[in-house]
Every structure is written in C-alpha cells, then in structure tokens.
Design an enzyme around this catalytic site. Structure first.
Site, PDB file in Angstrom:
ATOM      1  N   SER A 209       0.841  -1.190   0.000  1.00 38.10           N
ATOM      2  CA  SER A 209       0.000   0.000   0.000  1.00 38.10           C
ATOM      3  C   SER A 209       0.885   1.252   0.000  1.00 38.10           C
ATOM      4  CB  SER A 209      -0.960  -0.059   1.200  1.00 38.10           C
ATOM      5  OG  SER A 209      -2.026   0.844   1.039  1.00 38.10           O
ATOM      6  N   ASP A 428      -8.373  -4.250  -6.623  1.00 42.98           N
ATOM      7  CA  ASP A 428      -7.958  -3.540  -5.413  1.00 42.98           C
ATOM      8  C   ASP A 428      -8.768  -2.260  -5.243  1.00 42.98           C
ATOM      9  OD1 ASP A 428      -6.461  -1.999  -3.450  1.00 42.98           O
ATOM     10  OD2 ASP A 428      -4.801  -3.376  -3.818  1.00 42.98           O
ATOM     11  N   HIS A 458      -7.498  -5.782  -1.169  1.00 39.34           N
ATOM     12  CA  HIS A 458      -6.358  -4.880  -1.098  1.00 39.34           C
ATOM     13  C   HIS A 458      -5.075  -5.691  -0.908  1.00 39.34           C
ATOM     14  CE1 HIS A 458      -4.193  -1.241  -0.587  1.00 39.34           C
ATOM     15  NE2 HIS A 458      -4.079  -1.285   0.722  1.00 39.34           N
TER      16      HIS A 458
END
Length: 489
Positions: A209, A428, A458
C-alpha cells in the site's frame, strides 16, 4: 477522525499485536543496534521469544545529519534457514501503520521468506514507538463523530473546516519540531540508515500500500542500494491529492460493484439502494446497541468501506447493510469502529493521526471549498456511494495545516536500480490497479517489472493466489525475475 485514509495498511481490519521496544535487556548486539526483548504494552502482551526489538537513532532533520536525533523503534525475527540472504524490511502502509505492531501478526503470511531473511520492520517517524504523534484524545475523537464530512449546509461546512483546523493544531502541539520532518523522503533516508545498521549492502524490501510509495521514493534516492524489492497494492505515483481521491472513488465503487454482483444484485440498483440508505441516515442517524452513540452517515460510509478490503468480508457487509435497512446501525458502527481503531472501552488508535501528519507534509495541493464543490459532480458520477465523501476530503484533509506540503507527487524514477517487482491486483479498492502500471513505468525501463493478479481485495501476496505467492517467493528467495507483464488469474 472518521475519514477513511487515502492509502491504508494491508491489515487495517485485523487485530494488531502491540510491542514496545526494550533496550536495557539487550541480549544481542549487531550492526550498531542493541537487540533485546520486546516489551508488553497496556494493549497487548509482548510477542513471542522469536522477536527482538531495538531503537535506532537518526537525525531529526536530514539536512543537519549531526544535529538533534530521534529514536526509531525496530523489530525483527532472525532467519531460520542455513542460507541467510540478509534482512527483509517491511512497511505495511498507511502512512501511519506500526511495523513493530504488525510484523509479528504478518509473519505467518511470509513464513517461507523467513527461511533466508531476517524479518524486520519499524515504526516510521511519527508512528508508535518512533516519536508517535497523537493529535486528539479519545473524548475529542468521539466528539468529532458528529461532524458531517459531506456537509450540505453552510453550518455543516463551517463545522467541517473548523474541525479540520483544530485537528492540525492538535498535531502541531503534540509533534512540535517533528511536524516538519515526517515526510516520505525523510523515512526513505531512515530506511537507508536502517540498512546500514543491519549490516546489509543492499536494501531488500517488501512494501505494501503506502509502503509502495515509500519503496519507490527509496529507489529514487538510492538506486544503487536497491536489492530485491517487491511493491504490492501500489499507490499511483503520478497522482496528486485530487488524483488519489479520484482513484479511490473509482476503486471502491469498482469493488462495491463486484460485491453486488456476487450477491446477485444489479450494481446500479444496489448502488441506488445504498445511496438511499445513506441519505436517510444523513437526515436521521440510526440508533445502535452502544449507549449514547448513533450511526451517522460518515460512520456508515466508513463501515461499508471496511469489508471491501477483502472478499472474505463481503458476507459481513451484507449482514450490516440488511441490519441498517431495518433501522439498526449497530453492525455498521462496529465495522467503522474497527476501521477507526476504537476498542470496546472507547480508546482509539492513532494510525490516522500519523497518516495525516505524513501525507499533509508530503502533499502540496490544498483544494479550497469552492474548488472542491466544482469537483463534486464528477466524483459523484464516478461513485454515487463514495464520491461525495472523497471529494470533500480533498479540501478538509489538510485544511489550515500548519506546515506546507512538499510536492504534488513523489519522485520514483530509479535509473540504474536492480529490477523491482511491482504487483497489481485488478480488484484492489484502495490502490486501484492502474497505479501499479504507472509505478512500473515511472521506475524506468528494465527496473519496474509488472505482475498482475486478477483478483479482489487490497493486496495480492498472501491473498489466495499460488501463482502470485510463488512468483514473489522465487524473486525474493532466489532472485528469479519474472517476465514483465506476467498475469496470474
């Protein structure tokens, strides 16, 4: 704050192990670090005996390397195998996620990698054990739940921006001089000091991320020091504040559409049903089982967001929406509380505090209320459920911030660096797939190597794809670089 972060940690929905950094009980000294037991905290016991913690001193201001210092909390578990390749440094996102807390809980996912690597993580500056910033106390955080983050009237708009300004002042009061030195570039320089202290010639790194932006920044600053680097759930390096919000509106609506299809609903009709529910909640917040607390529209949106991070959580979303339709906001409130790190006693975590301090120092763009209002029709068209929420966030997130931002977007070009494996997931929600391709391109020809997973949720690694996991493992363990453009279904 009830806003959901622009980029979030991979394990935002998980219960986190908390670990403090011990120094006096050192049982191992290496690389300039004194490694000792990890101390328990008020929230959780220390992790098992496999784990060691240390504190590394780094400059507060990297432009004055011999000046004032701050301490960074680190955690590690030593490699199990006989053919150690070095240390593998992890960042779990946010910005603001605590690596000291999250590394032990994530270790089972990367157990194969521990055969050759010491698993290492740290709390970036401004986070947790590394001069962690707290901008509000628990009572102030809960009181802010009444602020409408999609204001419809002048009074609501005034309250929204006053709350944003007050939050920034609280951060400045707590952080002091650190407020101007928690940028992604600062943390990338910290990473190189960590590499040196660990005794590694090259930086072996796994960024998730926001950790992908941090990894890209490191590669740009230290291209010759890049070892084996994997970036998963990739932040778009070409997006500014408005661009990130636009990307997330598209990503979360895409994930919501996938969820609705999985339940046999037409996405357009299902979206209308949810927007109607949110409109009713905006007018009349729902009662909950928690005394003194109601489900506001902002909390409801946050509660819907959380289960979209993982396909395994979609049934939870179905139950929470059905319960809300019947007039009970308890389940959506519980989901929002998990996202906002609120426990049963009413205590809140500070991930969002650190995230805001870091991202508002990074990002220079500060849209005004008038500019945001012009954007709202576009955002609502992209996502009727999340667009208005994210649109307003572009103006409120750093409104009245006491420290100016540094850039519109990060520099990640890394000519001369070793190949960097960039992993993108087509479903995602928080870091939409398109950002991965842009990261691979920006890193440069021969550097960015793209791996695609046609999946949901994610992040890709450890999410159920043997193809993704084996490709990443082969790269990190053996240096086997896959063909650029490989696709895992």
């Amino acid at each position: 704050m009830s806003r959901f972060p622009r980029w979030t940690a991979l394990a935002v929905a998980s219960a986190l192990l908390a670990a403090g950094c011990g120094g006096d009980s050192s049982d191992d000294k290496s690389g300039g670090l004194s490694w000792g037991r990890c101390e328990a905290t008020s929230d959780a016991p220390a992790p098992g005996s496999d784990w060691q913690c240390a504190t590394l001193k780094v400059p507060l201001d990297w432009s004055e390397p011999n000046g004032e210092t701050i301490g960074l909390g680190l955690i590690r578990a030593k490699a199990r195998g006989d053919h150690r390749a070095g240390s593998l440094l992890f960042n779990f996102g946010g910005p603001g996620a605590s690596g000291v807390s999250m590394m032990p809980s994530y270790a089972p996912t990367v157990s194969k990698l521990r055969e050759r690597y010491d698993l290492v993580s740290w709390d970036p500056r401004g986070v947790g054990a590394s001069e962690g910033v707290r901008c509000r106390d628990d009572k102030e955080i809960q009181a802010a739940e009444s602020v409408d983050t999609t204001p419809d009237t002048p009074a609501e708009e005034k309250a929204y921006f006053e709350d944003a300004t007050a939050f920034g002042k609280g951060c400045q009061k707590d952080a002091g001089k650190l407020m101007a030195h928690v940028s992604t570039a600062d943390s990338a320089r910290d990473m190189d000091r960590i590499r040196e202290a660990l005794g590694d010639d090259r930086m072996h790194y796994f960024g998730i991320s926001y950790g992908t932006e941090l990894g890209g920044t490191y590669a740009h600053l230290f291209p010759k020091k890049v070892g084996r680097m994997t970036l998963d759930a990739v932040v778009d390096p070409g997006a500014d504040t408005v661009g990130h919000a636009r990307n997330q509106a598209r990503g979360f609506q895409r994930a919501l559409n996938g969820y609705l299809k999985s339940t046999g609903q037409d996405p357009a009709e299902g979206t209308r049903r949810i927007t109607d529910l949110l409109r009713r909640i905006d007018t009349r917040p729902l009662p909950t089982a928690t005394p003194g607390r109601k489900l506001t529209q902002s909390l409801a949106v946050t509660g819907i967001i959380l289960p979209l991070y993982s396909k395994d959580s979609w049934p939870t979303l179905t139950s929470a929406l059905d319960t809300a339709e019947r007039g009970d906001g308890s389940e959506l409130l519980a989901l929002a509380d998990r996202y906002n790190e609120r426990d049963a006693s009413g205590q809140y975590g500070t991930t969002t505090h650190a995230q805001r301090v870091i991202s508002c120092l990074d990002g220079r763009q500060r849209p005004t209320a008038a500019e945001t209002k012009k954007l709202l029709p576009e955002f609502e068209k992209i996502s009727p459920v999340f667009g208005r929420y994210l649109g307003w966030d572009t103006a409120g997130w750093c409104h009245g911030w006491p420290v100016p931002g540094q850039h519109d977007n990060p520099q990640v070009s890394a000519p001369g660096a070793a190949p960097v494996l960039v992993v993108g997931n087509t479903g995602d929600p928080a870091t939409p797939y398109e950002g991965a391709r842009k990261m691979a391109d920006e890193l440069g020809k021969g550097v960015g190597v793209m791996l695609t997973w046609r999946g949901e949720g994610h992040g890709a690694y450890g999410s159920g794809s043997d193809c993704v996991d084996s490709t990443v493992d082969a790269y990190l363990l053996d240096g086997s670089v896959p063909k650029d453009g490989k696709v895992c279904s």
